[in-house]
Scaffold this active site. Sequence first.
Site, PDB file in Angstrom:
ATOM      1  CB  ALA A  11      -0.924  -0.007   1.221  1.00 43.55           C
TER       2      ALA A  11
ATOM      3  CG  ASN B  51       2.411  -5.632   6.827  1.00 48.87           C
ATOM      4  OD1 ASN B  51       3.228  -6.246   7.497  1.00 48.87           O
ATOM      5  ND2 ASN B  51       1.121  -5.933   6.822  1.00 48.87           N
TER       6      ASN B  51
ATOM      7  CG  HIS C 273       0.592   4.906   4.212  1.00 46.58           C
ATOM      8  ND1 HIS C 273       0.514   4.475   5.517  1.00 46.58           N
ATOM      9  CD2 HIS C 273      -0.245   4.092   3.500  1.00 46.58           C
ATOM     10  CE1 HIS C 273      -0.323   3.459   5.594  1.00 46.58           C
ATOM     11  NE2 HIS C 273      -0.795   3.202   4.389  1.00 46.58           N
TER      12      HIS C 273
END
Length: 269
Positions: free
Chosen positions: A122, A190, A220
């Site tokens: 991601a 992750n 993010h």
Amino acid sequence: MESYTVGIVGLGAIGLKLARALDEGVPGLKLAAVAVRDAEKARQAMKGFRDRPLILDIAKLPRECDIIVECAPAAVFEEVATAAIEAGCVFVPSSCGQLLPRMHLVERARETGARIIVPTGALLGLDAVRAAAEGEVESVTIETRKPPRGLAGAPYLERNGIDVTTIAQAKRVFAGNAFDAAAGFPANVNVAAALAMAGIGPERTTVEIWADPGVTRNTHTIRVEADSARLTMTIENVPSDENPRTGRITALSLLACLRGLVSTLKVGS
């Protein structure tokens, strides 16, 4: 074109999407087997498949598969990784945060001839981070913001008595390095582990995690200071309908990673 057989461990939000895509047809790749906790549920989920794979125990997957993709709960990560690595398979982990405290698996893969390929997942910009890490890197930081329900249940929050379901405004719930973030939020960061492995390591990679009721997407932001470049990158991922802790792009990233193993033209390092 080379051809590979693929095994998937776990048919949840990520694994089932990947399995469907492979069943629809990817040149050079064949879904040969899956390993799941509930075989009957898996049979129902794969009812419409054109070529249904075998349902096997984790230990038996390497007999049928060249590539083993892990899309399973963290509790079985080492079992899956060990089975793949001992057999010399290509191991593709979606729970790459579980690798950080298990770097002995990398050494073992070197001995058995196995390969461990961590997908982008991601995140974004790992090619640029890897390139920068060939030179001098001063700092790497990742800030993750998620809707509170996407963080609920994380071990770090449970241990520290942090109830994110009652948060009315953005709150930083963690600040530390990637190693500690991966341990405290195994289902959530992750991305931080992948960034750490691509760049300057988990101890030097700084992580902030925010529970933010003002966002609807898992966001993010990466900041890198290096002698070759200054990088600032942000990605806003749509959460999976089945599991808000992960983004829809994660399964697509695994598919892109597998395509890269067989593609005549591969873009990016």
